[in-house]
Design a protein around this motif. Structure first.
Motif, PDB file in Angstrom:
ATOM      1  N   VAL A  55       0.859  -1.179   0.000  1.00 53.92           N
ATOM      2  CA  VAL A  55       0.000   0.000   0.000  1.00 53.92           C
ATOM      3  C   VAL A  55       0.902   1.238   0.000  1.00 53.92           C
ATOM      4  N   GLN A  56       0.569   2.203  -0.863  1.00 54.76           N
ATOM      5  CA  GLN A  56       1.359   3.416  -1.012  1.00 54.76           C
ATOM      6  C   GLN A  56       0.471   4.648  -0.877  1.00 54.76           C
ATOM      7  N   VAL A  57       1.109   5.793  -0.569  1.00 60.80           N
ATOM      8  CA  VAL A  57       0.396   7.056  -0.461  1.00 60.80           C
ATOM      9  C   VAL A  57       1.225   8.160  -1.093  1.00 60.80           C
ATOM     10  N   ASP A  58       0.550   9.125  -1.699  1.00 60.62           N
ATOM     11  CA  ASP A  58       1.209  10.307  -2.260  1.00 60.62           C
ATOM     12  C   ASP A  58       0.196  11.446  -2.270  1.00 60.62           C
ATOM     13  N   ARG A  59       0.689  12.650  -2.510  1.00 57.49           N
ATOM     14  CA  ARG A  59      -0.212  13.795  -2.651  1.00 57.49           C
ATOM     15  C   ARG A  59      -1.042  13.615  -3.919  1.00 57.49           C
ATOM     16  N   GLN A  60      -2.282  14.069  -3.879  1.00 58.07           N
ATOM     17  CA  GLN A  60      -3.125  14.000  -5.069  1.00 58.07           C
ATOM     18  C   GLN A  60      -2.515  14.827  -6.189  1.00 58.07           C
ATOM     19  N   GLY A  61      -2.629  14.301  -7.405  1.00 56.62           N
ATOM     20  CA  GLY A  61      -2.126  15.003  -8.576  1.00 56.62           C
ATOM     21  C   GLY A  61      -0.675  14.741  -8.880  1.00 56.62           C
ATOM     22  N   ASN A  62       0.019  13.981  -8.015  1.00 58.38           N
ATOM     23  CA  ASN A  62       1.443  13.710  -8.237  1.00 58.38           C
ATOM     24  C   ASN A  62       1.687  12.389  -8.946  1.00 58.38           C
ATOM     25  N   ASP A  63       0.609  11.646  -9.248  1.00 56.87           N
ATOM     26  CA  ASP A  63       0.699  10.388 -10.001  1.00 56.87           C
ATOM     27  C   ASP A  63       1.657   9.396  -9.344  1.00 56.87           C
ATOM     28  N   PHE A  64       1.743   9.459  -8.007  1.00 57.83           N
ATOM     29  CA  PHE A  64       2.567   8.534  -7.226  1.00 57.83           C
ATOM     30  C   PHE A  64       4.048   8.604  -7.585  1.00 57.83           C
ATOM     31  N   LYS A  65       4.491   9.765  -8.096  1.00 59.55           N
ATOM     32  CA  LYS A  65       5.910   9.925  -8.419  1.00 59.55           C
ATOM     33  C   LYS A  65       6.771   9.971  -7.170  1.00 59.55           C
ATOM     34  N   SER A  66       6.168  10.393  -6.052  1.00 57.41           N
ATOM     35  CA  SER A  66       6.895  10.435  -4.777  1.00 57.41           C
ATOM     36  C   SER A  66       6.184   9.558  -3.754  1.00 57.41           C
ATOM     37  N   ALA A  67       5.709   8.399  -4.204  1.00 52.91           N
ATOM     38  CA  ALA A  67       4.930   7.516  -3.335  1.00 52.91           C
ATOM     39  C   ALA A  67       5.731   7.074  -2.122  1.00 52.91           C
ATOM     40  N   SER A 119      -3.669  10.463  -2.111  1.00 57.97           N
ATOM     41  CA  SER A 119      -4.177   9.292  -2.831  1.00 57.97           C
ATOM     42  C   SER A 119      -3.484   8.047  -2.292  1.00 57.97           C
ATOM     43  N   PHE A 120      -4.265   6.980  -2.102  1.00 59.32           N
ATOM     44  CA  PHE A 120      -3.735   5.682  -1.714  1.00 59.32           C
ATOM     45  C   PHE A 120      -3.932   4.707  -2.881  1.00 59.32           C
ATOM     46  N   ARG A 121      -3.036   3.740  -2.969  1.00 56.11           N
ATOM     47  CA  ARG A 121      -3.225   2.648  -3.926  1.00 56.11           C
ATOM     48  C   ARG A 121      -2.559   1.404  -3.358  1.00 56.11           C
ATOM     49  N   VAL A 122      -2.928   0.247  -3.923  1.00 56.57           N
ATOM     50  CA  VAL A 122      -2.271  -1.008  -3.587  1.00 56.57           C
ATOM     51  C   VAL A 122      -1.697  -1.586  -4.870  1.00 56.57           C
ATOM     52  N   ILE A 123      -0.486  -2.126  -4.777  1.00 54.72           N
ATOM     53  CA  ILE A 123       0.139  -2.763  -5.939  1.00 54.72           C
ATOM     54  C   ILE A 123       0.398  -4.228  -5.621  1.00 54.72           C
ATOM     55  N   ALA A 124       0.348  -5.051  -6.656  1.00 57.37           N
ATOM     56  CA  ALA A 124       0.524  -6.495  -6.504  1.00 57.37           C
ATOM     57  C   ALA A 124       1.732  -6.950  -7.320  1.00 57.37           C
ATOM     58  N   ILE A 125       2.584  -7.746  -6.686  1.00 58.22           N
ATOM     59  CA  ILE A 125       3.801  -8.240  -7.335  1.00 58.22           C
ATOM     60  C   ILE A 125       3.914  -9.735  -7.052  1.00 58.22           C
ATOM     61  N   ILE A 126       4.161 -10.531  -8.125  1.00 60.11           N
ATOM     62  CA  ILE A 126       4.403 -11.961  -7.894  1.00 60.11           C
ATOM     63  C   ILE A 126       5.861 -12.329  -8.188  1.00 60.11           C
ATOM     64  N   ASN A 127       6.457 -11.719  -9.194  1.00 59.48           N
ATOM     65  CA  ASN A 127       7.887 -11.896  -9.441  1.00 59.48           C
ATOM     66  C   ASN A 127       8.341 -10.846 -10.452  1.00 59.48           C
TER      67      ASN A 127
END
Length: 353
Positions: free
Chosen positions: A78-90, A129-137
């Motif tokens: 789970v990551q967070v960043d300022r809105q409008g930053n497109d998670f560039k500084s997540a 903004s929050f998001r979740v990312i999924a990684i398997i390999n």
């Protein structure tokens, strides 16, 4: 479309679930048929208000699991960043493996939100903004959820930055009293300055994750590389005494160093923008200082008489950023200028005499 090969015999029976091509025991998975996770709580558009009274409460993030068409272990971040930053500084919020829920204390999440504030000491309600990312390999593309937008009101607490301690021959190999470098974004990337002074050279040391030898200890795995395998012959080293800038990435297991001296430059200084006014290191107070006459104008701090490494202040608020804006001198006079790189947040002072 890029296709990713995955060796998995049981996939041959799952043709009905997704598109694939079988060749012997090799199955080609079409990434277009991967379903990304989606955050379901907290709700999009909701608000959170943090304070000291609820700092021990728990915030729960939940999401729908990523789907790959077969059972596989999934790492969720789970990551967070300022809105409008497109998670560039997540910034990281937390990590779980093969679960669809992450629990984090208000205190810990508040700490991460403060890192996104313009001034963490005077926090304001922040649209994030929050998001979740999924990684398997590493062979399968990361799956990203849609952003969940929220307004979060944090409260001020002194931010506790993760630290790496640097015991070595320059201070008696004692982690309990060693200087440290910090991770400004709590992301495994550490930076800091340490004065190493020893009659014996080269100066040897290690990085440790705690003030003892009982946790993660980082030694040399070759030039610029780290290992956590303990050994008597894998100490890190710098060639001589000096004031060193260290950068460490505990995820990539890399490190670097730069010996520095510091000077003041700018049209407010006697040398203008053409030459530095040297500063002197005060080993007792761990700061660089210089006393000089300044004109109305601007200044910056430079390392080694070069623009490769310099600090300014984007807000002229006593805090420094690498490559930041020129620092304004609004009143002419005799000043003692102090450069403090001893903590995770670098600072300066202009003291009028």
């Amino acid at each position: 479309m890029k296709k990713i090969s995955i060796l998995f015999l049981a996939l041959a029976t799952l043709v009905g679930f997704y598109s694939c091509e079988k060749s012997g025991t090799e199955v080609v998975l079409d990434p277009a048929n991967i379903t990304a996770p989606q955050l379901t709580s907290p709700a999009d558009g909701s608000s959170l208000v943090f304070n000291k009274e609820n700092k021990d409460s728990t915030i729960v993030f939940t999401w729908s699991p990523a789907q790959y068409g077969f059972n596989v272990a999934v790492d969720y971040y789970v990551q967070v960043d300022r809105q409008g930053n497109d998670f560039k500084s997540a910034l990281p919020v937390g990590h779980v493996k093969s679960q669809d829920t992450l629990k984090i204390s208000v205190n810990d999440l508040n700490n991460q939100i403060l890192l996104l504030e313009d001034d963490p000491e005077v926090p304001n309600p922040l649209d994030v903004s929050f998001r979740v990312i999924a990684i398997i390999n590493s062979q399968v593309d990361t799956a990203f959820s849609s952003a969940v937008k929220m307004n979060v009101s944090p409260f001020y607490i002194p931010i506790v930055y993760p630290q790496l301690y640097v015991p070595g021959s320059y201070q008696g190999w004692n982690p309990a009293t060693a200087d440290s470098i910090g991770s400004l974004n709590s992301d495994g990337s550490y930076e800091g300055y340490i004065y190493m002074n020893s009659a014996t050279t080269p100066i040897q040391f290690k990085f440790t994750s705690a003030r003892d030898w009982n946790h993660d200890n980082y030694g040399s795995a070759g030039p610029g590389k780290l290992t956590t395998e303990n050994g008597l012959n894998n100490n890190l080293e710098v060639p001589e005494s000096g004031y060193y800038k260290f950068n460490v990435d505990t995820q990539a297991l890399t490190w670097s160093y730069l010996k520095t001296t510091w000077g003041l430059i700018g049209d407010a200084t006697p040398g203008g923008w053409d030459s530095d006014t040297p500063m002197t290191y005060d080993a007792d107070n761990h700061v660089w200082t210089v006393t000089l006459d300044l004109k109305v104008g601007e200044i910056k701090f430079r390392a080694n008489g070069s623009w490769d490494l310099n600090y300014g202040s984007n807000n002229n608020d006593g805090k420094l950023q690498e490559g930041g804006s020129n620092i304004k001198v609004k009143v002419a006079g005799n000043y003692t200028v102090i450069l403090n790189l001893d903590h995770t947040v670098y600072k300066y002072k202009l003291e009028k005499n």
